[in-house]
Scaffold this motif. Sequence first.
Motif, PDB file in Angstrom:
ATOM      1  N   GLY A 176     -44.320  82.788 -26.825  1.00 44.74           N
ATOM      2  CA  GLY A 176     -45.523  82.704 -27.198  1.00 44.74           C
ATOM      3  C   GLY A 176     -45.546  82.467 -28.816  1.00 44.74           C
ATOM      4  O   GLY A 176     -44.443  82.553 -29.272  1.00 44.74           O
ATOM      5  N   ASP A 177     -46.678  82.712 -29.541  1.00 40.48           N
ATOM      6  CA  ASP A 177     -46.696  82.545 -31.052  1.00 40.48           C
ATOM      7  C   ASP A 177     -46.373  83.628 -31.783  1.00 40.48           C
ATOM      8  O   ASP A 177     -46.454  83.673 -33.039  1.00 40.48           O
ATOM      9  CB  ASP A 177     -47.728  81.619 -31.371  1.00 40.48           C
TER      10      ASP A 177
ATOM     11  N   LEU B 119     -46.342  85.593 -39.613  1.00 41.35           N
ATOM     12  CA  LEU B 119     -46.690  85.559 -38.227  1.00 41.35           C
ATOM     13  C   LEU B 119     -48.034  86.118 -37.848  1.00 41.35           C
ATOM     14  O   LEU B 119     -48.204  87.208 -38.326  1.00 41.35           O
ATOM     15  CB  LEU B 119     -45.500  85.716 -37.385  1.00 41.35           C
ATOM     16  N   PRO B 120     -48.596  85.891 -36.820  1.00 43.31           N
ATOM     17  CA  PRO B 120     -49.696  86.794 -36.142  1.00 43.31           C
ATOM     18  C   PRO B 120     -49.375  88.040 -35.697  1.00 43.31           C
ATOM     19  O   PRO B 120     -47.882  87.997 -35.018  1.00 43.31           O
ATOM     20  CB  PRO B 120     -50.458  85.713 -35.271  1.00 43.31           C
ATOM     21  N   LEU B 121     -49.739  89.143 -35.502  1.00 38.17           N
ATOM     22  CA  LEU B 121     -49.286  90.201 -34.987  1.00 38.17           C
ATOM     23  C   LEU B 121     -50.229  91.033 -33.839  1.00 38.17           C
ATOM     24  O   LEU B 121     -51.559  90.991 -34.507  1.00 38.17           O
ATOM     25  CB  LEU B 121     -48.881  91.424 -36.084  1.00 38.17           C
ATOM     26  N   LEU B 122     -50.118  91.234 -32.700  1.00 36.05           N
ATOM     27  CA  LEU B 122     -50.950  91.735 -31.741  1.00 36.05           C
ATOM     28  C   LEU B 122     -50.293  93.224 -31.793  1.00 36.05           C
ATOM     29  O   LEU B 122     -49.485  93.173 -31.316  1.00 36.05           O
ATOM     30  CB  LEU B 122     -50.949  90.928 -30.684  1.00 36.05           C
ATOM     31  N   ILE B 123     -51.488  94.174 -31.837  1.00 33.35           N
ATOM     32  CA  ILE B 123     -51.009  95.638 -31.790  1.00 33.35           C
ATOM     33  C   ILE B 123     -51.667  96.173 -30.716  1.00 33.35           C
ATOM     34  O   ILE B 123     -52.891  95.868 -30.513  1.00 33.35           O
ATOM     35  CB  ILE B 123     -51.425  96.254 -33.135  1.00 33.35           C
ATOM     36  N   ALA B 124     -51.158  96.959 -29.669  1.00 32.87           N
ATOM     37  CA  ALA B 124     -51.721  97.568 -28.693  1.00 32.87           C
ATOM     38  C   ALA B 124     -51.238  98.923 -28.385  1.00 32.87           C
ATOM     39  O   ALA B 124     -49.969  99.012 -28.678  1.00 32.87           O
ATOM     40  CB  ALA B 124     -51.633  96.649 -27.409  1.00 32.87           C
TER      41      ALA B 124
ATOM     42  N   GLU C  40     -50.332  90.137 -20.489  1.00 35.66           N
ATOM     43  CA  GLU C  40     -50.981  89.209 -21.353  1.00 35.66           C
ATOM     44  C   GLU C  40     -50.401  89.127 -22.781  1.00 35.66           C
ATOM     45  O   GLU C  40     -49.978  87.901 -23.229  1.00 35.66           O
ATOM     46  CB  GLU C  40     -52.576  89.067 -21.560  1.00 35.66           C
ATOM     47  N   LEU C  41     -50.137  90.190 -23.268  1.00 36.55           N
ATOM     48  CA  LEU C  41     -49.211  90.547 -24.604  1.00 36.55           C
ATOM     49  C   LEU C  41     -48.283  89.745 -24.673  1.00 36.55           C
ATOM     50  O   LEU C  41     -47.456  88.787 -25.208  1.00 36.55           O
ATOM     51  CB  LEU C  41     -49.281  91.849 -24.942  1.00 36.55           C
TER      52      LEU C  41
ATOM     53  N   ALA D 246     -46.292  86.421 -26.677  1.00 40.53           N
ATOM     54  CA  ALA D 246     -45.245  87.013 -27.380  1.00 40.53           C
ATOM     55  C   ALA D 246     -44.148  86.036 -27.951  1.00 40.53           C
ATOM     56  O   ALA D 246     -43.628  85.634 -26.971  1.00 40.53           O
ATOM     57  CB  ALA D 246     -44.630  88.537 -26.935  1.00 40.53           C
ATOM     58  N   LYS D 247     -43.812  86.163 -29.034  1.00 39.51           N
ATOM     59  CA  LYS D 247     -42.676  85.467 -29.711  1.00 39.51           C
ATOM     60  C   LYS D 247     -41.474  86.441 -29.634  1.00 39.51           C
ATOM     61  O   LYS D 247     -40.302  86.057 -29.554  1.00 39.51           O
ATOM     62  CB  LYS D 247     -42.987  85.106 -31.161  1.00 39.51           C
ATOM     63  N   ALA D 248     -41.919  87.601 -30.113  1.00 36.37           N
ATOM     64  CA  ALA D 248     -40.839  89.049 -29.926  1.00 36.37           C
ATOM     65  C   ALA D 248     -41.648  90.053 -30.009  1.00 36.37           C
ATOM     66  O   ALA D 248     -42.865  90.204 -30.335  1.00 36.37           O
ATOM     67  CB  ALA D 248     -40.100  88.839 -31.137  1.00 36.37           C
TER      68      ALA D 248
END
Lengths: 348, 348
Positions: free
Chosen positions: A174-175, A201-206, A241-242, A246-248
């Motif tokens: 992912g990105d 880069l975008p960051l998704l936090i969960a 989904e995450l 995810a790129k990493a």
Amino acid sequence: MTATAAKNRIAMLSPVAWRTPPRQYGAWETVASNITEGLVARGWDVTLFATGDSQTTARLHSVVDKGYEEDASIDPKVAEYLHISEAFERAAEFDLIHSHYDFMALTYSRLVTTPMVTTIHGFSSSQIIPVYQKYRDSNFVSISESDRSPGLNYLGTVYNGIDLSLYPLQPTAGDALVFLGRIHPDKGVHLAIEVAQKSGLPLLIAGIIQDKTYFREQVEPHIGRDQIQYLGAVDNAGKNELFARAKALLHLNTIPERFGLVLAEANAAGVPVVAMDLGSCREVIKDGRTGFLVNNVDEAVACLHRLSKIDRTECRRNVEQRFSVDTMVEGYERVYRKIFQQQADQNS
Amino acid sequence: MTATAAKNRIAMLSPVAWRTPPRQYGAWETVASNITEGLVARGWDVTLFATGDSQTTARLHSVVDKGYEEDASIDPKVAEYLHISEAFERAAEFDLIHSHYDFMALTYSRLVTTPMVTTIHGFSSSQIIPVYQKYRDSNFVSISESDRSPGLNYLGTVYNGIDLSLYPLQPTAGDALVFLGRIHPDKGVHLAIEVAQKSGLPLLIAGIIQDKTYFREQVEPHIGRDQIQYLGAVDNAGKNELFARAKALLHLNTIPERFGLVLAEANAAGVPVVAMDLGSCREVIKDGRTGFLVNNVDEAVACLHRLSKIDRTECRRNVEQRFSVDTMVEGYERVYRKIFQQQADQNS
């Protein structure tokens, strides 16, 4: 009953903070569940001592209806004393008690003749070490080579295993960068934010917010800016989904990691992991093969352009081989056999 | 060893919140100490399980150096698990374990063959009742007739006893009303203040501040006005100074009193007690003879003019007869004999 069959009766003592397996967060209950289900699948007779709403193919025995973290009407102290003692009161029904209950269960262990093995999921504070020292001759399993306290009778290290079917391989990257874990300074959410900001880069936090002040002061101000999002706690579907986006995975822990289940979960999904080289991370991640071990934010930023060189199928294969439930259960079977052999030697 | 001598070995399990006996506050530790010293004086072989800095004529056994309320470096949970289990690990050395350790000790009791009796010093919350219900067939002693939970195997009520030598008779009445106890709404400090204000008498308040908000909002604003003073926590000498200055002790508890050690202490010093008629107060105070039982502030104010009719020597005599250490120890000896007799009956 033959000697072999008699060796099959395992009491699995899971925590009662959360359901076993937990709905969302609850690493100790997750591992206890995975061991239990794996042992049952391999023919062991397992009784799981856990909350009443737990789900298992083993025999479930419970005296506490729900996790005390999930039901405010439950007094944690009452729940723990009732739950732990119940297993020991039934000790004669078992050939082995496998405890995931921290130092507390140790204080009952000398009052029964059934042997016990404790998986030490972590030393929550230095104040509990004296209890481990008193009971150092009991049987212990570490969850990584790095998370050991000197002088305890360790029978081995058994890495945590995950149910790989829960984390299907995401074939393409992912990105976004992803942080997944407790929102707590130990887990370095603020460092993940720095990496996102520096890399653009975008960051998704969960994850659950365990330290509210930390969240308010060091995480929340960045949310909604620089493509940084907070998604709350996520269940298994949410995790996948995450991973798909995810790129990493960024795991820039600030204290030594004890094991790091999420590293294995991300790798199982094919997601490379950028992890701080502290504690067990270098036991889980193969540097340059399934992710990168770094020592600071700048190193983390620098390795991002090399992510495309990570073979996502190798990430998964590494987990299959080393961190599957089967591998873990085989590890525990070896430990159990050691204990039974010692018992047999003593009795002969 | 003869059967009789073998019946003499008592393990006394005191709490480890405070030293036994406590320096200041610590009602449970006070009672455990008084029983221990009384039993030793009467020839029993007693091992006191308490903090390492405890003082006793019995054998002292400790695994926790200091009370966790007195040393912030001690983790209460660790201290309690280590301390309680230690007594049970040594159960075979004793003929009886006498526990003052609330519900927690019960959870070890079925893992040993040594019988146990628990003095229930109070039910701290309804959440602990299920533990008592599970172990209801164990042996229990209530500290007043009023503080009982249905269905438990009570062998009797044994009133708490005090060391009367610590509270010499103050032959003449002082001028002040006195409040002595925890600063907590349960103890009705605010009602004592109302009585002082309505009667125009000075009020001396002493005790540890357990509820800081309550102190700040309902006590502190009155201090220094209307002759109302707060003296902080007091030790034994401080208590006697208060009793010397006391016209009466005000004990306007807002929830049922479990026993009320301070009522007996004040009476021992010849100080009449004005107590709310809730819980055990009417078991300790003889209305119109050693103080007055009231139902509200106005009744408390109204009875103050009759204080001179109370015979101070009768107050002390009542404590000597009913609430002395000797009387208490005799009560426990009866309980112990019941248990030993039941054991003998089962074994015959």
